[in-house]
Enzyme design. Structure first.
Site, PDB file in Angstrom:
ATOM      1  N   PRO A 110       0.802  -1.355  -0.052  1.00  0.00           N
ATOM      2  CG  PRO A 110      -0.725  -1.485   1.573  1.00  0.00           C
ATOM      3  CD  PRO A 110       0.453  -2.142   1.119  1.00  0.00           C
ATOM      4  CB  CYS A 111       0.256   4.391  -1.626  1.00  0.00           C
ATOM      5  SG  CYS A 111      -1.325   4.596  -0.964  1.00  0.00           S
ATOM      6  CD  GLN A 112      -2.247   3.253   3.049  1.00  0.00           C
ATOM      7  OE1 GLN A 112      -1.806   2.842   2.089  1.00  0.00           O
ATOM      8  NE2 GLN A 112      -3.504   3.146   3.511  1.00  0.00           N
TER       9      GLN A 112
END
Length: 495
Positions: A110-112
């Protein structure tokens, strides 16, 4: 001296030579966009790791429904990649030893997970598999690499947003490619827009493909099947993303193919949605607030002509629409905005929506004044304005609203549609609404027979988070070619 390939690599190549399907482990699987693409390209989806319970259930229902209730429940279980080891996963799913269980690892952290991970830390993952705990901001990339090191796949795919190539002044994808090089893989990555590959959506994503050196094969990305000129905003995003590709990293970066004008044009939103039944319950006062469940069957209705894309969505092998209809063709309850949706222009953004609402308010004031034969009071004018006009500042979030153009692909679908769907207003003004769950799935290229668990909002979120299955299939087909080419008859497994 060149290091000989691991025994497990040779065994896996021999298994493919005997005609078995490549086995896939999908990390950060979500509801299964990548898995569906690989499944359709001839791969076997054997396991997935997903932390979201609803998405994990969706994945299991679509790819493991034939298993026993006990084993299906094991696949449905949500799992945190930072809290599970590879051997614990294979044991829970009865898949055997870790190093022999999978031929391909896929997934998109995920981009987090963006962080200044650093080359040194990524390169140390093989020697220090718990290094991810040092900096939790980068742990998901490190965990992906840890699973690669443990499972020893023949090939792998990683997907992420363009910012992964330009985060805090460094290129995460190049660093991952370096780390994979140390693990025995040749990796290449490319920035690809899915509209060039038959998806009715302009979605830029970075895809990294890697093969174990024992395969002795090069990385190739699929050629474009469609051609279009991307809007200026997408060109700007690409320029920023490519800023940090230095001379060394250019060895790993591959420019995406954008085809040429001789190719067919892009799949448009009308191509994708035009055959689906109209929704007008909200205009008839029959739609109420509350969770939307997928318990009502909606027939396709009489229609004799569909586009090739619509036919694919209805007839996707293994995911055909059940009973010639849909159960998730449902929309949000947005009574204030129907007139705005109806009157704003196709391609219009929030400023156009706000201006449309103000005009409708002014028209309503004049109607009231004509009926009452006197001016409307200031307080009543303000009360009506608050009722009819969206309250958001006009220039702060111009992209917050957008009405689809019927003659072009959609803009990027994001997980945020799980909270509101103003970013994708239906192009058909007569329906005056946002897109339905099934329409979001169509724009993301999920076939009509792919079922989403949960209610409306979780389904929207799962769709927005997914990799478009058609794009995943295009990549999977290139990877299948490489794997089949490497599994030559003369290759035998180590004893």
């Amino acid at each position: 001296m060149k290091k000989p390939p691991e025994k497990s690599i040779l065994k896996k190549l021999e298994r493919l030579r005997r005609g078995h399907k490549p086995r896939v482990l999908d990390l950060f699987s979500g509801c299964g966009g990548i898995s569906l693409g690989f499944n359709s390209a001839g791969f076997q989806i054997d396991a997935a790791v997903e932390i979201d319970p609803t998405a994990a259930e969706t994945h299991a229902r679509n790819f493991h429904s034939e298993l026993s209730p006990e084993l299906l429940a094991a696949h449905m279980k949500p799992r945190d990649l930072t809290q599970i080891e590879p051997d614990e996963l294979t044991s829970a799913l009865s898949l055997g030893t870790v190093e022999d269980s999978f031929d391909v690892v896929v997934g998109g952290p995920p981009c987090q997970a963006y962080a200044r991970v650093g080359r040194a830390k990524l390169r140390d993952v093989a020697d220090h598999p718990s290094a991810f705990k040092v900096d939790p901001r980068g742990n998901l990339y490190l965990r992906y690499l840890h699973f690669v090191e443990a499972t020893q796949p023949l090939a792998l795919l990683m997907e992420n947003v363009p910012d992964a190539m330009n985060y805090g002044g460094h290129n995460v994808m190049a660093e991952v490619a370096e780390a994979l090089n140390d693990l025995g893989y040749i990796a290449r990555y490319s920035l690809i827009n899915t509209a060039f590959h038959g998806v009715p959506q302009m979605r830029d994503r970075v895809f990294l493909i890697a093969y174990h050196r024992a395969l002795n094969t090069e990385v190739h990305f699929p050629k474009a099947t469609n051609h279009l000129v991307l809007p200026s905003g997408y060109a700007g995003t690409r320029a920023v993303a490519l800023k940090y590709i230095d001379l060394f990293e250019k060895q790993c970066f591959v420019e995406a193919d954008h085809g040429n004008p001789s190719l067919p044009g892009p799949v448009t939103t009308m191509d994708a949605l035009g055959d689906l039944p109209s929704i007008t319950l909200h205009l008839e006062g029959k739609l109420k607030r509350g969770a939307r469940r997928f318990d009502e069957f909606i027939p396709y209705g009489p229609r004799t002509k569909f586009t090739a894309y619509a036919r694919l969505m209805r007839k996707w092998q293994g995911f055909e629409a059940p009973g010639e209809g849909l159960r998730d063709h449902v929309i949000r309850y947005l009574p204030r905005d129907a007139d705005i949706f109806r009157h704003m222009p196709s391609g219009g953004e929030y400023p156009a929506a706000h201006a449309t609402a103000v005009k409708l308010w002014e028209k309503k004031i004049k109607q009231i004044e004509r009926r009452l034969a006197k001016p409307v009071s200031k307080n009543d004018r303000e009360a009506l304005f608050a009722k009819m006009v969206p309250p958001y500042p006009v220039h702060n979030f111009p992209n917050r609203w957008w009405k689809l153009r019927p003659d072009a692909p959609s803009r990027t679908l994001l997980a945020h549609i799980g909270k509101d769907t103003y970013s994708h207003i239906h192009y058909d003004s007569a329906q005056a609404r946002v897109i339905s769950v099934r329409e979001a799935a169509r724009l993301q290229s999920f076939p009509d027979g792919f079922c989403f668990s949960g209610t409306m909002n979780p389904a929207y979120r799962q769709i927005g988070n997914a990799v478009p299955p058609i794009m995943a299939k295009r990549l999977a087909e290139k990877m299948m070619e490489a794997l089949q080419g490497a599994a030559v008859p003369t290759l035998v497994a180590a004893e």
